[in-house]
Every structure is written in structure tokens, then in C-alpha cells.
Enzyme design. Structure first.
Site, PDB file in Angstrom:
ATOM      1  N   TYR A  71       0.817  -1.222   0.000  1.00 21.23           N
ATOM      2  CA  TYR A  71       0.000   0.000   0.000  1.00 21.23           C
ATOM      3  C   TYR A  71       0.847   1.266   0.000  1.00 21.23           C
ATOM      4  CZ  TYR A  71      -4.252  -2.612   0.634  1.00 21.23           C
ATOM      5  OH  TYR A  71      -5.317  -3.459   0.441  1.00 21.23           O
TER       6      TYR A  71
ATOM      7  N   ASP B 266      -2.424 -18.194   3.588  1.00 22.69           N
ATOM      8  CA  ASP B 266      -3.443 -19.017   2.923  1.00 22.69           C
ATOM      9  C   ASP B 266      -4.013 -20.060   3.888  1.00 22.69           C
ATOM     10  OD1 ASP B 266      -0.724 -19.575   2.599  1.00 22.69           O
ATOM     11  OD2 ASP B 266      -1.033 -20.993   0.980  1.00 22.69           O
TER      12      ASP B 266
END
Ligand code: NAD
Length: 338
Positions: free
Chosen positions: A123, A203
């Protein structure tokens, strides 16, 4: 009397901000509101969606309660939200996710907190085109950035009587960036022997969260994973209308709902203000107004549990203002009982 900057934002922002301000005032919290604007509507007057006076006010008063602000997709100005977090160095994004009675969900007893690094990672906005054949985005993590967010997570756990902090990463693949994040997490964990620490690959964490979310406590992670996992966790406990957040830095803090400006329902007076009210509860705690925070949070919970005055996203037909009236009535009831 505490000073708070109030940013209505756009879309459903002004509606839920006004309802939340009423609920905060009903707690008896003595707050002097300083209203400031941000968003696309400011561009004509200031040449930017984030007027300098808005940032200056947050720097001056230290705390803001903010409505959502629309960001154009794939073009136009950078997200005002991201720029604010970066300019004010609000490095820790705290997003609790808690099961609530009478909110239909697949899981019960979820009570976890996502702590997201808010200023670095993917970001940071370091991206560019390479001719017209490729595009590159650079993931930048600094040692200082990793240290302060990991320390924040352990301090948060200690102050909020939490027992465990889990680091979420992808250090098996991103050995430098996430590898450094994980190594620093483990170093800092040594300073908090009273708190259990462990880690999980992002994940695997997504799978565990949709299998056994009730087993997690505090989780700390780099920026992008935090953004995705906190929405996942909001979904586990009833969707965007209930997810609150605080963006915390050393000198200032902005409290806001996790959801966006919901342009599809803006102006209709039907948005759910509960997430912003719960964010305001976090703000009152941050301001040291524990009793008022508890009153507000319990009243929001009671209004939801009661089930007779829910907004459409929770299966009811109440308006934003009717829900706020219910919350205020629940506060009055709590006062009568004590
Ligand atoms: P969104 O959160 O605005 O909406 C997602 C869905 O949830 C929509 O169906 C919406 O109607 C519903 N919803 C959201 N909040 C609700 C509420 N309080 N009550 C009832 N229903 C609600 O997400 P989006 O559509 O992806 O984003 C819309 C805009 O908001 C975009 O421009 C985005 O960039 C911006 N945004 C801003 C912030 C922020 O200001 N912090 C955060 C996220 C998104």
C-alpha cells in the site's frame, strides 16, 4: 471536555456520522466536535480531496471520527483514506470481529482482533508501468515498521486481557519481506512471556478462519493481508454493517467503520450506523472515557439483540435514525437498571 475532529465523508457517511454523533452525545461524553471535510467534493475548492485544514485539525486535536470516503477505481486521485493514514503515520489498524446475539452467521463465539500494518507493504503506492508490457509494484517493509506493529500487537493483547498473538505471513515465499516480519515478530514475542505467540501462513490462515474462527485471538500482519483478512473476519460475524476499526499512530488516531461509502444506498436513510457507533466506542476508550464506551457498546449490542429495530442489511426495515433512537433508548434502559 475532549476535542474530536468529525469528518462526515460522502455516500452514506453523513447519515451514519450524524446518527453516531447523537448516540455518542447520549452517553454523556463531553466532546467538542470540530467538523472537517474530505472527499471528491473538495477538489473544486481546494484542488485536492484532502484539504490541508482537515489533516491539520487531526494533528492539532489528535483524534478523529470519520465517515467513509469514495475512491475512484483504477483512475483518479489516490485513496484519501490511505493518504491520511500515511500522512499522519497511523501505523496500526485495529479491527475487532465479535459474534453478536441475533445476528445470523455461520459461526458462534468468534472474538478475534486483526491488527494490520497500515503504512507500508504493497500500500506504499510504489508502482509504475514498464512501457506497455508490464506493471511493477514494490512491497516495502522496514525494520522499524515491523517492530512497531508487532510491539503494538503484544501491547494491545496485554492491555485488553488477550492471551495469544498470531503472526500471519507468507515468509515461505517472500523470504526477505515477510521473512523479516516474522523474524522480528519472534524477537519481540520474547519480551512478552505472559502472552502465547505463534504464526501461520496467510493461505492456511484463511482456511482455518472459515473452519474454526473461534480458536483465534489477536492476529498481526502486513498491510495487504490485513486488509483482506479483516473483511473476511467481518463476514464471519455478520458483514460490513458491524465491523469497527481504529487507525492508531503515536500522535493521532482516526476511528471509522470498516465498510465503504455504499453509494447504492446513499441518501436513502437506510444505512446501518452500528459499525461506526462501535468504532466510536473504540474512540471513547482511546480518550479514556471507559464508562461511556461501555454504555455505547452495550446499547448497540442490546439494540441488535432486541431485533425489533434492525436496518435492512441485518434483515430489518428500520431507518438509520430509528436504529440510533433504539440505541439511545437502550442506554436509557441500562441507566434505569443501574
Ligand atoms: P462498501 O463497504 O461501500 O459496500 C459493500 C456492500 O455493503 C454494499 O452492498 C453496501 O450497500 C453494503 N454496505 C456497506 N456499508 C453498509 C452499511 N453501513 N449499511 C448497510 N449496508 C452497507 O464497499 P464498496 O462498494 O467496495 O466501496 C464503495 C466505496 O467506498 C469505494 O469508493 C471504496 O473505495 C470506498 N471505501 C472507503 C472506505 C473508507 O472510507 N475507509 C473503506 C472501504 C471502501
Amino acid at each position: 471536555m475532549k476535542d474530536v475532529v468529525l469528518i462526515p465523508g460522502d455516500g452514506i457517511g453523513p447519515e451514519i456520522v450524524s446518527a453516531t454523533k447523537r448516540a455518542v452525545e447520549a452517553t454523556g461524553a463531553e466532546i467538542c466536535w470540530h467538523v472537517r471535510e474530505a472527499g471528491a467534493a473538495q477538489i473544486d475548492q481546494y484542488g485536492t480531496p484532502l484539504p490541508p485544514d482537515t489533516v491539520a485539525a487531526i494533528r492539532q486535536y489528535g483524534v478523529a471520527l470519520k465517515g467513509p470516503i469514495t475512491t475512484p477505481v483504477g483512475k483518479g486521485f489516490r485513496s484519501v483514506n490511505v493518504v491520511m493514514r500515511k500522512d499522519l503515520d497511523l501505523y496500526a489498524n485495529v479491527r475487532p470481529a465479535k459474534s453478536r446475539k441475533n445476528v445470523p452467521t455461520r459461526f458462534e463465539n468468534v472474538d478475534l482482533v486483526v491488527i494490520r500494518e497500515n503504512t507500508e507493504g504493497l500500500y506504499a503506492g510504489i508502482e509504475h508501468m514498464i512501457g506497455d508490457v508490464a506493471a511493477e509494484s514494490i512491497k516495502l517493509l522496514t525494520r522499524k515498521g515491523c517492530q512497531r506493529i508487532c510491539r503494538f500487537a503484544f501491547e494491545y493483547a496485554r492491555q485488553n486481557n488477550r492471551k495469544r498473538v498470531t503472526c500471519v505471513h507468507k515468509a515461505n515465499i517472500m523470504k526477505c519481506t515477510d521473512g523479516m516480519f516474522l523474524a522480528i515478530f519472534r524477537e519481540i514475542a520474547q519480551e512478552y512471556p505472559d502472552i502465547t505467540s505463534d504464526d501461520m501462513i496467510v493461505d492456511a490462515m484463511c482456511m482455518r478462519l472459515v473452519q474454526v474462527p473461534e480458536t483465534f485471538d489477536v492476529m498481526v500482519m502486513p498491510n495487504l493481508y490485513g486488509d483482506i483478512l479483516s473483511d473476511l473476519c467481518a463476514g464471519l460475524v455478520g458483514g460490513p454493517g458491524l465491523a469497527s476499526s481504529g487507525n492508531i499512530g503515536l500522535d493521532s488516531a482516526i476511528f471509522e467503520a470498516v465498510h465503504g461509502s455504499a453509494p447504492q444506498i446513499a441518501g436513502q436513510g437506510i444505512a446501518n450506523p452500528a459499525a461506526l457507533m462501535l468504532s466510536a466506542g473504540m474512540m471513547l476508550r482511546h480518550l479514556g472515557m471507559q464508562a461511556q464506551a461501555l454504555l455505547l457498546e452495550n446499547a448497540v449490542q442490546a439494540a441488535i439483540s432486541d431485533g425489533t429495530c434492525l436496518t435492512a442489511d441485518l434483515g430489518g426495515s428500520a431507518s438509520t435514525d430509528q436504529f440510533a433512537d433504539k440505541v439511545i433508548a437502550c442506554m436509557d434502559r441500562q441507566r434505569e437498571l443501574t
